[in-house]
Motif scaffolding. Sequence first.
Motif, PDB file in Angstrom:
ATOM      1  N   GLN A   1       0.835  -1.199   0.000  1.00 56.65           N
ATOM      2  CA  GLN A   1       0.000   0.000   0.000  1.00 56.65           C
ATOM      3  C   GLN A   1       0.872   1.252   0.000  1.00 56.65           C
ATOM      4  OE1 GLN A   1      -2.614   0.388   3.344  1.00 56.65           O
ATOM      5  NE2 GLN A   1      -3.550   2.250   2.572  1.00 56.65           N
ATOM      6  N   SER A   2       1.929   1.239   0.777  1.00 53.46           N
ATOM      7  CA  SER A   2       2.835   2.376   0.839  1.00 53.46           C
ATOM      8  C   SER A   2       3.489   2.619  -0.513  1.00 53.46           C
ATOM      9  CB  SER A   2       3.898   2.130   1.914  1.00 53.46           C
ATOM     10  OG  SER A   2       4.835   3.170   1.926  1.00 53.46           O
ATOM     11  N   GLU A   3       3.928   1.546  -1.162  1.00 58.40           N
ATOM     12  CA  GLU A   3       4.560   1.684  -2.479  1.00 58.40           C
ATOM     13  C   GLU A   3       3.576   2.225  -3.506  1.00 58.40           C
ATOM     14  OE1 GLU A   3       6.242  -2.105  -3.397  1.00 58.40           O
ATOM     15  OE2 GLU A   3       7.833  -1.900  -1.899  1.00 58.40           O
ATOM     16  N   HIS A   4       2.336   1.765  -3.460  1.00 55.66           N
ATOM     17  CA  HIS A   4       1.318   2.277  -4.390  1.00 55.66           C
ATOM     18  C   HIS A   4       1.061   3.748  -4.147  1.00 55.66           C
ATOM     19  CE1 HIS A   4      -0.605  -1.888  -5.383  1.00 55.66           C
ATOM     20  NE2 HIS A   4       0.653  -1.789  -5.768  1.00 55.66           N
TER      21      HIS A   4
ATOM     22  N   VAL B   1      -3.120  12.040  -3.264  1.00 57.06           N
ATOM     23  CA  VAL B   1      -3.225  10.830  -2.461  1.00 57.06           C
ATOM     24  C   VAL B   1      -3.603  11.199  -1.041  1.00 57.06           C
ATOM     25  CG1 VAL B   1      -2.014   8.813  -1.610  1.00 57.06           C
ATOM     26  CG2 VAL B   1      -1.511   9.698  -3.881  1.00 57.06           C
ATOM     27  N   VAL B   2      -4.648  10.556  -0.545  1.00 54.76           N
ATOM     28  CA  VAL B   2      -5.051  10.712   0.852  1.00 54.76           C
ATOM     29  C   VAL B   2      -4.840   9.365   1.532  1.00 54.76           C
ATOM     30  CG1 VAL B   2      -6.946  11.226   2.416  1.00 54.76           C
ATOM     31  CG2 VAL B   2      -6.756  12.450   0.241  1.00 54.76           C
ATOM     32  N   THR B   3      -4.023   9.346   2.561  1.00 53.65           N
ATOM     33  CA  THR B   3      -3.793   8.100   3.272  1.00 53.65           C
ATOM     34  C   THR B   3      -4.580   8.107   4.563  1.00 53.65           C
ATOM     35  OG1 THR B   3      -1.847   9.020   4.356  1.00 53.65           O
ATOM     36  CG2 THR B   3      -1.475   7.806   2.323  1.00 53.65           C
ATOM     37  N   LEU B   4      -5.179   6.980   4.852  1.00 50.15           N
ATOM     38  CA  LEU B   4      -5.947   6.823   6.078  1.00 50.15           C
ATOM     39  C   LEU B   4      -5.209   5.843   6.958  1.00 50.15           C
ATOM     40  CD1 LEU B   4      -9.474   6.439   4.475  1.00 50.15           C
ATOM     41  CD2 LEU B   4      -8.431   8.500   5.396  1.00 50.15           C
TER      42      LEU B   4
END
Length: 64
Positions: free
Chosen positions: A45-48, A59-62
């Motif tokens: 997920q981090s790489e994507h 990009v919004v990370t939750l």
Amino acid sequence: MNLPRSAFYYRATSSGAGPTDAEMTALIEDIQDEFLASQLAAVVQSEHTVVAARRGTNVVTLTG
């Protein structure tokens, strides 16, 4: 709690009700597999997220 220090130590019993070595090994392997799978998912997920950000995608990370 006012208990002597030795009260906190694990005391094995020989009742035979506990799991066998093979069962314990299987349980530990299952836990390890689950942990590694969750770690791998987080890395992917981090790489994507990094790749999408490089391409200019907002990009919004939750987390949580």
